[in-house]
Write an enzyme that holds these catalytic residues in place. Structure first.
Site, PDB file in Angstrom:
ATOM      1  N   LYS A   1      15.627  22.623 -10.627  1.00 26.50           N
ATOM      2  CA  LYS A   1      14.998  21.344 -10.964  1.00 26.50           C
ATOM      3  C   LYS A   1      15.884  20.394 -11.755  1.00 26.50           C
ATOM      4  CE  LYS A   1      10.705  20.846 -11.251  1.00 26.50           C
ATOM      5  NZ  LYS A   1       9.738  20.004 -10.568  1.00 26.50           N
TER       6      LYS A   1
ATOM      7  N   SER B   1      14.398  22.355 -15.952  1.00 19.96           N
ATOM      8  CA  SER B   1      13.194  23.159 -16.161  1.00 19.96           C
ATOM      9  C   SER B   1      13.598  24.491 -16.766  1.00 19.96           C
ATOM     10  CB  SER B   1      12.494  23.374 -14.823  1.00 19.96           C
ATOM     11  OG  SER B   1      11.686  24.536 -14.882  1.00 19.96           O
TER      12      SER B   1
ATOM     13  N   GLU C   1       9.529   9.136 -16.748  1.00 17.81           N
ATOM     14  CA  GLU C   1       8.127   9.524 -16.964  1.00 17.81           C
ATOM     15  C   GLU C   1       7.682   9.190 -18.392  1.00 17.81           C
ATOM     16  OE1 GLU C   1       7.815  13.649 -15.820  1.00 17.81           O
ATOM     17  OE2 GLU C   1       8.486  13.205 -13.796  1.00 17.81           O
TER      18      GLU C   1
ATOM     19  N   HIS D   1       0.836  -1.225   0.000  1.00 15.61           N
ATOM     20  CA  HIS D   1       0.000   0.000   0.000  1.00 15.61           C
ATOM     21  C   HIS D   1       0.860   1.260   0.000  1.00 15.61           C
ATOM     22  CE1 HIS D   1      -3.241  -2.785   1.262  1.00 15.61           C
ATOM     23  NE2 HIS D   1      -2.306  -3.284   2.065  1.00 15.61           N
TER      24      HIS D   1
END
Ligand code: ARG
Length: 457
Positions: A282, A276, A289, A155
């Site tokens: 960043k 970024s 992704e 979980h």
């Protein structure tokens, strides 16, 4: 050149040509198309259907076309309807009369069925190499991290301590099954459709066994109507690719979580991260992704192909041309993902210290503490309740179970003794789990040996 102008009195409408053509994408398998033609004429000559002289001229011509396509000296134009027409027209323009005999005893229906099979078979082999490369990388990380402790989750809540080796090993199993799926598909599809003609075979005395063996098949297909319309193997491959994508997606998701500011279990190498345009601080896991995201188009290809096939009456129908673009795209997508993913994990830094620190927090040894009581005669259900109370005490005092004093342990249950500390240490919790499949290093080493032998085959 058109292969079918004879019975027509009008030119094809331009839009019809554009809608109907497949050369803009089936040119991808010109090598397979030429290999199939060479095998076909070799068989025709052996059977006395084609003269040796014509056969030699055709093979020379086809090899020349392949050379020129490879080098770029010859370019494919979309004037031809498909790669089959293009190669045949080019052959006739190069060698004349003999070229017109290439298509004897063959239809584009069995020709394209063959080309697609040869192409898919080659791609399965390449995919297998890439999955094997990923397994090899995983295996070396597994050996390196036999004692790198980390929390195991259920979980997405810390559950019990495991090792990084064990966690990576779970993915090893998934990709290992993917490899075996690819090999199952290859074995099942490895029969040659050439010689099935348009749908009903031919009256020429073809030797289909011979053609099949020339092209590395295990034999000829056994029903000509099925042969020209079967794309089951394409669907099977797309299903296997979807599974690989799903596995890569799960793994990518975990890496994205591990790479987050909150976890910091791993750090992506600069060469595999992106920045970024506005936030200077960043460093983003774009590659993970993208790999996670690409599963969408791969699943899409599987659904498309199932839908294309569901309403196709026997035998060949033009709908079947729709098998190509989406299959090519799914194959190329998954190949790219496998390559990038392997590069990403092989350059990534695993932060052992952070992982181990995290495993210590979150009461991952609570089950082992309960087992300690069980080993001292307390029924498990009571032990579960006792440790639950101790966890509450720890939360109140902002401590881990290991940090409680013996008095504190005994305040809840008098059975505890000094040996509780050893029983719930990270080392004990992990290393004592040595049944097959468990995270203890001894168990992992046995499994790694099995994998090594398998990879060496
Ligand atoms: N481009 C076609 C395909 O991909 C080749 C076979 C054409 N056959 C036909 N009868 N029109 O399926």
């Amino acid at each position: 050149m058109k292969l079918w102008g004879g019975r027509f009195t009008k030119e094809t409408n331009r839009l019809v040509h554009n809608f109907n053509e497949s050369i803009s994408f089936d040119q991808k398998f010109y090598k397979q198309d030429i290999a199939g033609s060479i095998a076909h004429v070799t068989m025709l000559a052996k059977q006395g259907i084609l003269s040796e002289k014509d056969k030699d001229a055709i093979i020379e011509g086809l090899k020349g076309i392949r050379r020129d396509l490879d080098s770029g000296a010859l370019t494919i134009t979309t004037e031809s309807e498909d790669i089959h027409s293009f190669v045949e027209a080019e052959l006739i323009s190069r060698i004349g009369e003999a070229g017109k005999r290439l298509h004897t005893g063959r239809s584009r229906n069995d020709q394209v069925a063959l080309d697609m099979r040869l192409y898919v078979r080659d791609e399965i082999d390449e995919l297998d190499t890439l999955v094997k490369g990923l397994l090899t990388e995983l295996l070396s990380l597994m050996e390196e991290h036999l004692h790198t402790y980390m929390p195991g989750f259920t979980h997405l809540q810390k559950a019990q301590p495991v090792t990084l080796s064990h966690h990576l090993g779970a993915y090893y199993e998934m990709f290992r099954r993917d490899r075996s799926r690819l090999s199952d598909i290859r074995r099942r599809m490895n029969y040659c459709p050439l010689g099935s003609g348009a749908l009903a075979g031919t009256t020429y005395p073809l030797d289909r066994d011979y053609t099949a063996s020339l092209l590395g098949f295990d034999g000829p297909t056994l029903n000509s109507m099925d042969s020209v319309s079967d794309r089951d193997y394409v669907i099977e491959l797309l299903a296997a690719l979807s599974m690989i994508s799903m596995h890569l997606g799960r793994f990518s998701e975990e890496i994205i979580i591990w790479n987050s500011n909150e976890y910091q279990f791993v750090e992506m190498d600069d060469s595999y991260s992106t920045g970024s345009s506005i936030m200077p601080q960043k460093k983003n896991p774009d590659i993970a992704e993208l790999i996670r995201g690409k599963s969408g188009r791969v699943y899409g290809a599987l659904m498309s192909m199932l839908t294309v096939m569901k309403g196709i009456p026997l035998a060949y129908d033009k709908d079947l041309q729709e098998d190509k673009e989406l299959t090519f795209d799914a194959i190329d997508t998954v190949k790219g993902c496998l390559l990038l993913f392997t590069g990403m994990i092989s350059t990534m830094t695993f932060r052992k210290d952070v992982m181990e620190e995290s495993a210590k927090k979150g009461f991952t040894n609570a089950t082992d503490a309960a087992d300690y009581l069980v080993n001292h005669g307390v029924p498990f259900r009571d032990a579960h309740g006792i440790i639950g109370q101790l966890v509450l005490l720890c939360i109140e005092k902002k401590k881990a179970l290991d940090d409680l004093s013996l008095e504190e342990f005994r305040s809840v249950c008098p059975v505890f003794d000094q040996d509780i500390y050893d029983a719930i240490s990270m080392k004990t919790c992990v290393e004592k789990r040595v049944t097959t499949g468990a995270p203890g290093a001894e168990a992992m080493k046995r499994v790694i040996e099995i994998y090594k032998k398998e990879l060496a085959q």
